[in-house]
Design an enzyme around this catalytic site. Structure first.
Site, PDB file in Angstrom:
ATOM      1  N   LYS A 134     -17.750  -6.312 -11.117  1.00 15.70           N
ATOM      2  CA  LYS A 134     -17.194  -7.201 -10.094  1.00 15.70           C
ATOM      3  C   LYS A 134     -18.262  -7.448  -9.035  1.00 15.70           C
ATOM      4  CE  LYS A 134     -14.195  -6.085  -6.643  1.00 15.70           C
ATOM      5  NZ  LYS A 134     -14.569  -6.771  -5.396  1.00 15.70           N
ATOM      6  N   ARG A 158     -16.324   2.969  -5.756  1.00 14.18           N
ATOM      7  CA  ARG A 158     -17.059   4.183  -5.379  1.00 14.18           C
ATOM      8  C   ARG A 158     -16.922   5.381  -6.310  1.00 14.18           C
ATOM      9  NH1 ARG A 158     -14.904   3.189   0.560  1.00 14.18           N
ATOM     10  NH2 ARG A 158     -13.381   2.172  -0.792  1.00 14.18           N
TER      11      ARG A 158
HETATM   12  O1  C5P Z   1     -14.750   1.604  -3.986  1.00 15.02           O
HETATM   13  P1  C5P Z   1     -13.374   1.089  -4.315  1.00 15.02           P
HETATM   14  O2  C5P Z   1     -12.865   1.487  -5.672  1.00 15.02           O
HETATM   15  O3  C5P Z   1     -12.378   1.369  -3.220  1.00 15.02           O
HETATM   16  O4  C5P Z   1     -13.596  -0.502  -4.378  1.00 15.02           O
HETATM   17  C1  C5P Z   1     -12.525  -1.382  -4.554  1.00 15.02           C
HETATM   18  C2  C5P Z   1     -13.024  -2.789  -4.619  1.00 15.02           C
HETATM   19  O5  C5P Z   1     -11.897  -3.655  -4.715  1.00 15.02           O
HETATM   20  C3  C5P Z   1     -13.805  -3.253  -3.413  1.00 15.02           C
HETATM   21  O6  C5P Z   1     -14.726  -4.251  -3.864  1.00 15.02           O
HETATM   22  C4  C5P Z   1     -12.756  -3.875  -2.526  1.00 15.02           C
HETATM   23  O7  C5P Z   1     -13.275  -4.850  -1.660  1.00 15.02           O
HETATM   24  C5  C5P Z   1     -11.851  -4.516  -3.575  1.00 15.02           C
HETATM   25  N1  C5P Z   1     -10.479  -4.724  -3.134  1.00 15.02           N
HETATM   26  C6  C5P Z   1      -9.656  -3.693  -2.716  1.00 15.02           C
HETATM   27  N2  C5P Z   1      -8.374  -3.951  -2.338  1.00 15.02           N
HETATM   28  C7  C5P Z   1      -7.918  -5.202  -2.395  1.00 15.02           C
HETATM   29  C8  C5P Z   1      -8.706  -6.248  -2.833  1.00 15.02           C
HETATM   30  C9  C5P Z   1     -10.007  -5.966  -3.201  1.00 15.02           C
HETATM   31  O8  C5P Z   1     -10.062  -2.542  -2.684  1.00 15.02           O
HETATM   32  N3  C5P Z   1      -6.677  -5.431  -2.066  1.00 15.02           N
END
Ligand code: C5P
Length: 244
Positions: free
Chosen positions: A34, A212
């Site tokens: 992504k 992460r």
């Molecule tokens: O690191 P992590 O798993 O928390 O990353 C989640 C990804 O999904 C990030 O790119 C974040 O911006 C995106 N995202 C999210 N929640 C949402 C929409 C997008 O965590 N509701």
């Protein structure tokens, strides 16, 4: 619409070299990538094209929201990059969604066109501040219905909304992509209402986004493999008629 990866690794890096170093450890047969606003703004379409050339499914998470013509042209540009998923804000309205739909062909090799409903960073009070007094869940469903009416392929949403929003889409296999996912035992970071990969797929997701827990791992490929193994485990437990 092309077949989708079930796991997209969120490449939330400010540094292009760091993103490429991480991707060098990943296998396009096991996960997609992504690319969001930060990395895209720093690295540009060239990086996306390199990932596509390496065989990765790319979810271009730029959440287009503008006048219909501009969004349509942006969607066309995304198709030209060869990405697998492109998204727009359903709040852009019916005409904008229709223009996006016309711009993204509904052929086997074209990307899925999905909508963002209400950002999960917004709560009820934040909605009221921008003039929306309807309950948040209803607002998300209203926007998902609009996206479905205009022929979009699905939504990106929290796994907690996946079941309700899946039902709104008339197509048999809507694309429901859920972030906020944490493998059991991982740090929550700044996420609050998380699900495990297995729980999210059982709740109606067709694909998950994980950042992460993979990008900060010492061995990112091992985390990808263990997530995929947990999903395969789920499939083997489901009946043949259950959703894959
Ligand atoms: O690191 P992590 O798993 O928390 O990353 C989640 C990804 O999904 C990030 O790119 C974040 O911006 C995106 N995202 C999210 N929640 C949402 C929409 C997008 O965590 N509701």
């Amino acid at each position: 619409m092309a077949k989708q990866s079930r796991l997209y690794v969120a490449l939330d890096f400010a540094d292009v070299l760091q993103a490429e170093a991480l991707v060098a450890h990943l296998n396009p047969g096991e996960c997609g990538l992504k690319v969001g606003k930060e990395l895209f703004t720093r690295a540009g379409p060239g990086l996306v094209q390199r990932f596509v050339a390496q065989g990765f499914d790319v979810f271009l998470d730029l959440k287009f929201h503008d006048i219909p013509h501009t969004v349509a042209q942006a969607c066309r540009a995304a198709c030209d990059l060869g990405v697998r998923v492109v998204n727009v804000h359903a709040f852009g309205g019916r005409a904008m969604l229709a223009a996006a739909r016309r711009a993204v062909p509904q052929t086997l090799d074209a990307p899925a066109l999905i909508a963002v409903t209400v950002l999960t960073s917004m709560d009820q009070a934040a909605l009221v501040e921008v003039g929306i007094t309807r309950p948040l869940a209803e607002q998300a469903q209203l926007l998902a219905r609009l996206a479905n009416d205009e022929g979009l392929d699905g939504v990106v949403c929290s796994a907690w909304e996946a079941a309700a929003l899946r039902q709104i889409f008339i197509q048999a296999e809507p694309v429901i992509i859920t972030p906020g996912i944490r493998p059991a035992g991982s740090a929550l970071d700044d996420q609050s209402r998380v699900m495990t990969p297995l729980e999210a797929m059982a709740a109606g997701a067709s694909a998950i986004v994980v950042g992460r827990p993979i990008t900060r791992a010492v061995h990112p490929a091992d985390v990808v493999r263990s997530i995929m193994a947990s999903l395969t485990e789920q499939n083997s437990r489901l009946s043949p008629n259950a959703r894959q």
